[in-house]
Design a protein around this motif. Structure first.
Motif, PDB file in Angstrom:
ATOM      1  N   ILE A  57      32.222   2.122  -6.992  1.00 11.88           N
ATOM      2  CA  ILE A  57      31.760   0.856  -6.410  1.00 11.88           C
ATOM      3  C   ILE A  57      32.762   0.348  -5.379  1.00 11.88           C
ATOM      4  O   ILE A  57      32.377  -0.119  -4.304  1.00 11.88           O
ATOM      5  CB  ILE A  57      31.517  -0.191  -7.521  1.00 11.88           C
ATOM      6  N   ARG A  58      34.053   0.459  -5.685  1.00 11.53           N
ATOM      7  CA  ARG A  58      35.078   0.031  -4.722  1.00 11.53           C
ATOM      8  C   ARG A  58      35.012   0.862  -3.444  1.00 11.53           C
ATOM      9  O   ARG A  58      35.154   0.326  -2.341  1.00 11.53           O
ATOM     10  CB  ARG A  58      36.461   0.126  -5.346  1.00 11.53           C
ATOM     11  N   ASN A  59      34.800   2.167  -3.594  1.00 17.57           N
ATOM     12  CA  ASN A  59      34.677   3.027  -2.408  1.00 17.57           C
ATOM     13  C   ASN A  59      33.456   2.649  -1.574  1.00 17.57           C
ATOM     14  O   ASN A  59      33.530   2.579  -0.341  1.00 17.57           O
ATOM     15  CB  ASN A  59      34.601   4.497  -2.810  1.00 17.57           C
ATOM     16  N   GLU A  60      32.337   2.412  -2.237  1.00 25.34           N
ATOM     17  CA  GLU A  60      31.124   2.003  -1.520  1.00 25.34           C
ATOM     18  C   GLU A  60      31.326   0.663  -0.821  1.00 25.34           C
ATOM     19  O   GLU A  60      30.865   0.470   0.306  1.00 25.34           O
ATOM     20  CB  GLU A  60      29.939   1.912  -2.490  1.00 25.34           C
ATOM     21  N   LEU A  61      32.027  -0.239  -1.472  1.00 26.73           N
ATOM     22  CA  LEU A  61      32.305  -1.547  -0.877  1.00 26.73           C
ATOM     23  C   LEU A  61      33.178  -1.401   0.366  1.00 26.73           C
ATOM     24  O   LEU A  61      32.929  -2.033   1.394  1.00 26.73           O
ATOM     25  CB  LEU A  61      32.976  -2.458  -1.908  1.00 26.73           C
ATOM     26  N   ARG A  62      34.202  -0.538   0.289  1.00 26.64           N
ATOM     27  CA  ARG A  62      35.057  -0.272   1.465  1.00 26.64           C
ATOM     28  C   ARG A  62      34.238   0.299   2.613  1.00 26.64           C
ATOM     29  O   ARG A  62      34.382  -0.110   3.764  1.00 26.64           O
ATOM     30  CB  ARG A  62      36.176   0.694   1.092  1.00 26.64           C
ATOM     31  N   GLN A  63      33.364   1.245   2.298  1.00 31.47           N
ATOM     32  CA  GLN A  63      32.528   1.843   3.337  1.00 31.47           C
ATOM     33  C   GLN A  63      31.583   0.806   3.946  1.00 31.47           C
ATOM     34  O   GLN A  63      31.384   0.784   5.163  1.00 31.47           O
ATOM     35  CB  GLN A  63      31.724   3.012   2.767  1.00 31.47           C
ATOM     36  N   THR A  66      33.543  -1.407   6.279  1.00 34.49           N
ATOM     37  CA  THR A  66      33.853  -0.698   7.521  1.00 34.49           C
ATOM     38  C   THR A  66      32.623  -0.638   8.419  1.00 34.49           C
ATOM     39  O   THR A  66      32.708  -0.885   9.626  1.00 34.49           O
ATOM     40  CB  THR A  66      34.349   0.729   7.208  1.00 34.49           C
ATOM     41  N   THR A  67      31.477  -0.342   7.839  1.00 31.41           N
ATOM     42  CA  THR A  67      30.228  -0.298   8.602  1.00 31.41           C
ATOM     43  C   THR A  67      29.898  -1.671   9.162  1.00 31.41           C
ATOM     44  O   THR A  67      29.477  -1.792  10.319  1.00 31.41           O
ATOM     45  CB  THR A  67      29.080   0.210   7.705  1.00 31.41           C
ATOM     46  N   GLN A  68      30.116  -2.693   8.367  1.00 34.54           N
ATOM     47  CA  GLN A  68      29.841  -4.055   8.821  1.00 34.54           C
ATOM     48  C   GLN A  68      30.729  -4.420  10.013  1.00 34.54           C
ATOM     49  O   GLN A  68      30.247  -4.974  11.003  1.00 34.54           O
ATOM     50  CB  GLN A  68      30.066  -5.058   7.685  1.00 34.54           C
ATOM     51  N   LYS A  69      32.014  -4.093   9.945  1.00 36.13           N
ATOM     52  CA  LYS A  69      32.919  -4.386  11.067  1.00 36.13           C
ATOM     53  C   LYS A  69      32.498  -3.627  12.313  1.00 36.13           C
ATOM     54  O   LYS A  69      32.504  -4.174  13.421  1.00 36.13           O
ATOM     55  CB  LYS A  69      34.360  -4.027  10.698  1.00 36.13           C
ATOM     56  N   SER A  70      32.105  -2.374  12.129  1.00 38.50           N
ATOM     57  CA  SER A  70      31.653  -1.568  13.263  1.00 38.50           C
ATOM     58  C   SER A  70      30.392  -2.169  13.886  1.00 38.50           C
ATOM     59  O   SER A  70      30.279  -2.280  15.114  1.00 38.50           O
ATOM     60  CB  SER A  70      31.390  -0.134  12.795  1.00 38.50           C
ATOM     61  N   ASN A  71      29.461  -2.574  13.042  1.00 35.99           N
ATOM     62  CA  ASN A  71      28.223  -3.175  13.542  1.00 35.99           C
ATOM     63  C   ASN A  71      28.476  -4.521  14.218  1.00 35.99           C
ATOM     64  O   ASN A  71      27.822  -4.844  15.218  1.00 35.99           O
ATOM     65  CB  ASN A  71      27.209  -3.331  12.412  1.00 35.99           C
ATOM     66  N   GLN A  72      29.426  -5.281  13.712  1.00 41.96           N
ATOM     67  CA  GLN A  72      29.771  -6.551  14.355  1.00 41.96           C
ATOM     68  C   GLN A  72      30.352  -6.315  15.748  1.00 41.96           C
ATOM     69  O   GLN A  72      30.050  -7.044  16.688  1.00 41.96           O
ATOM     70  CB  GLN A  72      30.762  -7.345  13.494  1.00 41.96           C
ATOM     71  N   GLU A  73      31.170  -5.279  15.870  1.00 40.94           N
ATOM     72  CA  GLU A  73      31.738  -4.943  17.182  1.00 40.94           C
ATOM     73  C   GLU A  73      30.642  -4.478  18.140  1.00 40.94           C
ATOM     74  O   GLU A  73      30.631  -4.851  19.317  1.00 40.94           O
ATOM     75  CB  GLU A  73      32.819  -3.868  17.034  1.00 40.94           C
ATOM     76  N   LEU A  74      29.703  -3.689  17.642  1.00 41.60           N
ATOM     77  CA  LEU A  74      28.587  -3.258  18.484  1.00 41.60           C
ATOM     78  C   LEU A  74      27.731  -4.450  18.912  1.00 41.60           C
ATOM     79  O   LEU A  74      27.288  -4.514  20.064  1.00 41.60           O
ATOM     80  CB  LEU A  74      27.724  -2.224  17.748  1.00 41.60           C
ATOM     81  N   LEU A  75      27.530  -5.387  18.016  1.00 44.92           N
ATOM     82  CA  LEU A  75      26.781  -6.598  18.355  1.00 44.92           C
ATOM     83  C   LEU A  75      27.493  -7.382  19.457  1.00 44.92           C
ATOM     84  O   LEU A  75      26.866  -7.847  20.412  1.00 44.92           O
ATOM     85  CB  LEU A  75      26.590  -7.481  17.121  1.00 44.92           C
ATOM     86  N   ARG A  76      28.801  -7.497  19.333  1.00 37.43           N
ATOM     87  CA  ARG A  76      29.573  -8.196  20.365  1.00 37.43           C
ATOM     88  C   ARG A  76      29.446  -7.498  21.710  1.00 37.43           C
ATOM     89  O   ARG A  76      29.237  -8.128  22.747  1.00 37.43           O
ATOM     90  CB  ARG A  76      31.047  -8.278  19.953  1.00 37.43           C
TER      91      ARG A  76
END
Length: 108
Positions: A57-63, A66-76
């Motif tokens: 669960i911790r690994n999935e949460l980290r992933q 990371t995906t959320q940060k990447s998507n936020q950068e793409l949105l920006r």
């Protein structure tokens, strides 16, 4: 002296029975987690089912973070491109890969 030893043995047996009754009550209270607790108690280094699940669960949460940060950068970047289409040429490949229409606009 034999009577004293017999009395000590009887007292120890009585204490053992009481402890077993309390242990049985505690085990019934724990219920289905008893096996997991015994594994944790017997071997601190062994990886139990719960520890493995927590780790996954911790690994999935980290992933996911990371995906959320990447998507936020793409949105920006998309917001920048929306306001300034001339910046489309300088957009990173990750944005163009996620948005094929933008790639077609860039190559056109």
């Amino acid at each position: 002296m034999v009577a004293e030893l017999q009395q000590g043995m009887d007292l120890a047996a009585s204490d053992l029975r009481e402890a077993n009754v309390r242990l049985g009550a505690m085990e019934r209270q724990v219920g289905s987690d008893l096996a997991e607790l015994r594994i944790l108690h017997d071997s601190g280094s062994a990886e139990s089912v719960l520890r493995r699940a927590i780790s996954e669960i911790r690994n999935e949460l980290r992933q996911a973070r990371t995906t959320q940060k990447s998507n936020q950068e793409l949105l920006r970047l998309l917001e920048v491109a929306q306001g300034r289409p001339d910046r489309l040429v300088a957009m990173p490949n990750t944005l163009l890969e996620s948005q094929p229409a933008l790639r077609r606009l860039k190559t056109a």
